[in-house]
Motif scaffolding. Structure first.
Motif, short mmCIF file in Angstrom:
data_model
loop_
_atom_site.label_atom_id
_atom_site.label_comp_id
_atom_site.label_asym_id
_atom_site.label_seq_id
_atom_site.Cartn_x
_atom_site.Cartn_y
_atom_site.Cartn_z
N GLU A 1 59.13 30.21 22.44
CA GLU A 1 58.35 29.16 23.11
C GLU A 1 57.00 28.90 22.46
OE1 GLU A 1 56.42 30.98 26.96
OE2 GLU A 1 58.41 31.85 26.65
N TYR A 2 56.51 29.87 21.66
CA TYR A 2 55.23 29.71 20.99
C TYR A 2 55.36 29.27 19.55
CZ TYR A 2 53.51 32.12 25.11
OH TYR A 2 53.23 32.48 26.39
N LEU A 3 56.54 28.94 19.12
CA LEU A 3 56.74 28.45 17.76
C LEU A 3 55.98 27.13 17.59
CD1 LEU A 3 58.42 29.25 15.24
CD2 LEU A 3 60.13 27.64 16.01
N PRO A 4 55.08 27.04 16.62
CA PRO A 4 54.26 25.83 16.47
C PRO A 4 55.10 24.60 16.14
CG PRO A 4 53.38 27.62 15.12
CD PRO A 4 54.72 28.06 15.63
N GLN A 5 54.97 23.55 16.95
CA GLN A 5 55.73 22.32 16.71
C GLN A 5 55.20 21.56 15.50
OE1 GLN A 5 56.56 19.93 20.10
NE2 GLN A 5 57.98 21.46 20.88
N GLU A 6 53.99 21.89 15.05
CA GLU A 6 53.43 21.24 13.86
C GLU A 6 54.27 21.53 12.61
OE1 GLU A 6 50.98 23.76 15.40
OE2 GLU A 6 51.11 22.23 16.94
N LEU A 7 55.08 22.57 12.67
CA LEU A 7 55.94 22.90 11.53
C LEU A 7 57.05 21.87 11.34
CD1 LEU A 7 56.29 26.77 12.02
CD2 LEU A 7 54.85 25.55 10.38
N GLY A 8 57.34 21.10 12.38
CA GLY A 8 58.32 20.03 12.27
C GLY A 8 59.76 20.46 12.49
N PHE A 9 59.99 21.62 13.09
CA PHE A 9 61.35 22.09 13.31
C PHE A 9 61.86 21.81 14.71
CE2 PHE A 9 59.63 25.28 10.19
CZ PHE A 9 60.25 24.71 9.09
N GLY A 10 61.06 21.20 15.55
CA GLY A 10 61.45 20.97 16.94
C GLY A 10 60.89 22.06 17.82
N SER A 11 61.32 22.07 19.06
CA SER A 11 60.83 23.08 20.01
C SER A 11 61.43 24.44 19.69
CB SER A 11 61.21 22.67 21.44
OG SER A 11 62.61 22.79 21.61
N GLY A 12 60.84 25.46 20.29
CA GLY A 12 61.37 26.81 20.12
C GLY A 12 62.80 26.91 20.59
N MET A 13 63.13 26.25 21.70
CA MET A 13 64.50 26.29 22.22
C MET A 13 65.47 25.62 21.26
SD MET A 13 66.65 27.33 24.38
CE MET A 13 65.62 28.04 25.63
N THR A 14 65.05 24.53 20.63
CA THR A 14 65.90 23.85 19.64
C THR A 14 66.17 24.78 18.46
OG1 THR A 14 65.07 21.66 20.25
CG2 THR A 14 66.05 21.88 18.06
N CYS A 15 65.13 25.45 17.99
CA CYS A 15 65.30 26.37 16.87
C CYS A 15 66.19 27.54 17.25
CB CYS A 15 63.94 26.89 16.41
SG CYS A 15 62.91 25.61 15.66
N TRP A 16 66.03 28.05 18.47
CA TRP A 16 66.86 29.16 18.93
C TRP A 16 68.32 28.74 18.99
CZ3 TRP A 16 70.02 29.80 23.17
CH2 TRP A 16 70.49 31.11 23.37
N ARG A 17 68.58 27.54 19.52
CA ARG A 17 69.96 27.05 19.60
C ARG A 17 70.57 26.87 18.22
NH1 ARG A 17 68.14 23.71 24.03
NH2 ARG A 17 67.84 22.03 22.55
N ARG A 18 69.78 26.34 17.28
CA ARG A 18 70.29 26.17 15.91
C ARG A 18 70.63 27.51 15.29
NH1 ARG A 18 65.81 21.81 13.99
NH2 ARG A 18 66.76 19.99 14.98
N LEU A 19 69.73 28.49 15.43
CA LEU A 19 69.98 29.81 14.87
C LEU A 19 71.24 30.43 15.48
CD1 LEU A 19 69.02 32.11 13.01
CD2 LEU A 19 67.69 32.97 14.94
N ALA A 20 71.40 30.31 16.79
CA ALA A 20 72.58 30.84 17.47
C ALA A 20 73.85 30.14 16.98
CB ALA A 20 72.44 30.69 18.98
N ALA A 21 73.79 28.83 16.82
CA ALA A 21 74.96 28.07 16.35
C ALA A 21 75.31 28.45 14.92
CB ALA A 21 74.69 26.56 16.45
N TRP A 22 74.31 28.61 14.07
CA TRP A 22 74.56 28.99 12.67
C TRP A 22 75.14 30.41 12.59
CZ3 TRP A 22 69.19 27.10 10.58
CH2 TRP A 22 69.17 25.71 10.60
N ASN A 23 74.63 31.31 13.43
CA ASN A 23 75.20 32.66 13.47
C ASN A 23 76.66 32.61 13.89
OD1 ASN A 23 73.01 34.23 12.66
ND2 ASN A 23 72.17 34.33 14.72
N GLU A 24 76.95 31.87 14.94
CA GLU A 24 78.33 31.74 15.45
C GLU A 24 79.25 31.11 14.41
OE1 GLU A 24 81.36 32.21 18.16
OE2 GLU A 24 79.30 32.86 18.44
N ALA A 25 78.74 30.17 13.64
CA ALA A 25 79.56 29.47 12.63
C ALA A 25 79.71 30.28 11.33
CB ALA A 25 78.94 28.10 12.33
N GLY A 26 79.00 31.39 11.22
CA GLY A 26 79.11 32.21 10.02
C GLY A 26 78.33 31.69 8.83
#
Length: 102
Positions: free
Chosen positions: A9-34
Motif C-alpha cells: 500500500e506504500y508503494l510510490p505511485q510516482e514510479l508509474g506502476f499503478g497502485s500497490g494492489m495492482t502490482c501485487w495482483r500482477r506479481l501473483a498472476a506472473w508467479n501463477e503463470a510461471g
C-alpha cells in the motif's frame, strides 16, 4: 518492494506502476503463470550459449522467507540416513592452516 520490505500500500505511485494492489495482483498472476521460471530458463540458456556462466563459484543457499498467513506446509525433508551425501560446504583446495583445540 521485495527487497526493501515496504508494504504494497506504500508503494510510490510516482514510479508509474499503478497502485500497490495492482502490482501485487500482477506479481501473483506472473508467479501463477510461471513467468519467473520461464525467464530464469531463458537467461540460463543465453548465458550458457555465450559461455558467461562461471560454475566455479556456485553456492547453494538454504535461506528462506516466512510464509505470510501460514502458507502451504512443505513436504518433510528426505532422510539421508541410508547413505552419505557429498558435502556442499567442503572445498577441494588445500587448507591454508588448521588450528588444534586441546
Amino acid at each position: 518492494m521485495l527487497h526493501t520490505g515496504i508494504q504494497w500500500e506504500y508503494l510510490p505511485q510516482e514510479l508509474g506502476f499503478g497502485s500497490g494492489m495492482t502490482c501485487w495482483r500482477r506479481l501473483a498472476a506472473w508467479n501463477e503463470a510461471g513467468v519467473w521460471d520461464a525467464l530464469h530458463l531463458v537467461l540460463l540458456k543465453k548465458l550458457r550459449a555465450a559461455r558467461k556462466l562461471d560454475w566455479s563459484r556456485a553456492v547453494i543457499d538454504s535461506s528462506h522467507v516466512r510464509a505470510a498467513r501460514r502458507g502451504p506446509k512443505a513436504d518433510p525433508a528426505r532422510s539421508t540416513a541410508h547413505g552419505r551425501a557429498v558435502s556442499t560446504t567442503s572445498s577441494p583446495t588445500a587448507r591454508a592452516s588448521r588450528s588444534r583445540c586441546r
